[in-house]
Design a protein around this motif. Structure first.
Motif, PDB file in Angstrom:
ATOM      1  N   ALA A  59      -7.170   5.953   6.827  1.00  0.00           N
ATOM      2  CA  ALA A  59      -6.287   4.782   6.893  1.00  0.00           C
ATOM      3  C   ALA A  59      -6.254   4.310   8.338  1.00  0.00           C
ATOM      4  N   ARG A  60      -6.125   3.008   8.521  1.00  0.00           N
ATOM      5  CA  ARG A  60      -6.129   2.476   9.876  1.00  0.00           C
ATOM      6  C   ARG A  60      -5.331   1.181   9.931  1.00  0.00           C
ATOM      7  N   THR A  61      -5.095   0.735  11.121  1.00  0.00           N
ATOM      8  CA  THR A  61      -4.383  -0.522  11.344  1.00  0.00           C
ATOM      9  C   THR A  61      -5.398  -1.569  11.744  1.00  0.00           C
ATOM     10  N   GLY A  68      -3.482 -13.220  13.247  1.00  0.00           N
ATOM     11  CA  GLY A  68      -3.239 -12.231  14.293  1.00  0.00           C
ATOM     12  C   GLY A  68      -2.238 -11.169  13.874  1.00  0.00           C
ATOM     13  N   GLU A  69      -1.743 -11.248  12.632  1.00  0.00           N
ATOM     14  CA  GLU A  69      -0.761 -10.303  12.118  1.00  0.00           C
ATOM     15  C   GLU A  69      -1.399  -8.918  11.938  1.00  0.00           C
ATOM     16  N   THR A  70      -0.665  -7.878  12.298  1.00  0.00           N
ATOM     17  CA  THR A  70      -1.126  -6.503  12.112  1.00  0.00           C
ATOM     18  C   THR A  70      -0.961  -6.124  10.648  1.00  0.00           C
ATOM     19  N   ILE A  71      -2.004  -5.486  10.088  1.00  0.00           N
ATOM     20  CA  ILE A  71      -1.950  -5.055   8.692  1.00  0.00           C
ATOM     21  C   ILE A  71      -2.378  -3.591   8.600  1.00  0.00           C
ATOM     22  N   ASP A  72      -1.868  -2.903   7.593  1.00  0.00           N
ATOM     23  CA  ASP A  72      -2.264  -1.524   7.342  1.00  0.00           C
ATOM     24  C   ASP A  72      -3.381  -1.523   6.314  1.00  0.00           C
ATOM     25  N   ILE A  73      -4.481  -0.851   6.656  1.00  0.00           N
ATOM     26  CA  ILE A  73      -5.620  -0.731   5.754  1.00  0.00           C
ATOM     27  C   ILE A  73      -5.581   0.685   5.187  1.00  0.00           C
ATOM     28  N   PRO A  74      -5.494   0.831   3.859  1.00  0.00           N
ATOM     29  CA  PRO A  74      -5.368   2.172   3.280  1.00  0.00           C
ATOM     30  C   PRO A  74      -6.680   2.969   3.393  1.00  0.00           C
ATOM     31  N   ALA A  75      -6.550   4.286   3.254  1.00  0.00           N
ATOM     32  CA  ALA A  75      -7.722   5.159   3.237  1.00  0.00           C
ATOM     33  C   ALA A  75      -8.570   4.810   2.014  1.00  0.00           C
TER      34      ALA A  75
END
Length: 92
Positions: A59-61, A68-75
């Motif tokens: 998982a990564r950001t 430009g919004e930060t999003i969480d990318i799942p594993a």
């Protein structure tokens, strides 16, 4: 220039001295085995040509490029294809 599936089937049939129908059946079977093996997490290797395996991605950001919004990318999982020595040599 890319080789189409029909071209590949014709070349396989010619090289193996078999019918196009038989070559197509072998290619379809190989494709199914490759897909099933990768889905199970098994590594498929054709020595000197290539190897294909499923790899885990942590998982990564990330960042939305539009806002430009930060999003969480799942594993998740990806596929790694490694080129063998004979295939590398053929590309020179």
């Amino acid at each position: 220039m890319a080789i189409s599936r029909n071209d590949l089937v014709a070349a396989l049939a010619s090289k193996a001295g078999t019918s196009k129908a038989d070559a197509d059946a072998v290619l379809s079977s190989f494709s199914e085995i490759l897909l099933d093996s990768v889905a199970k997490g098994e590594k498929v290797s054709i020595p000197g040509i290539l190897s294909v395996e499923r790899v885990a991605r942590a998982a990564r950001t990330g960042r939305n490029p539009s806002t430009g919004e930060t999003i969480d990318i799942p594993a998740g999982f990806g596929v790694k294809v490694s080129v063998g020595s004979r295939l590398k040599a053929a590309a020179k």
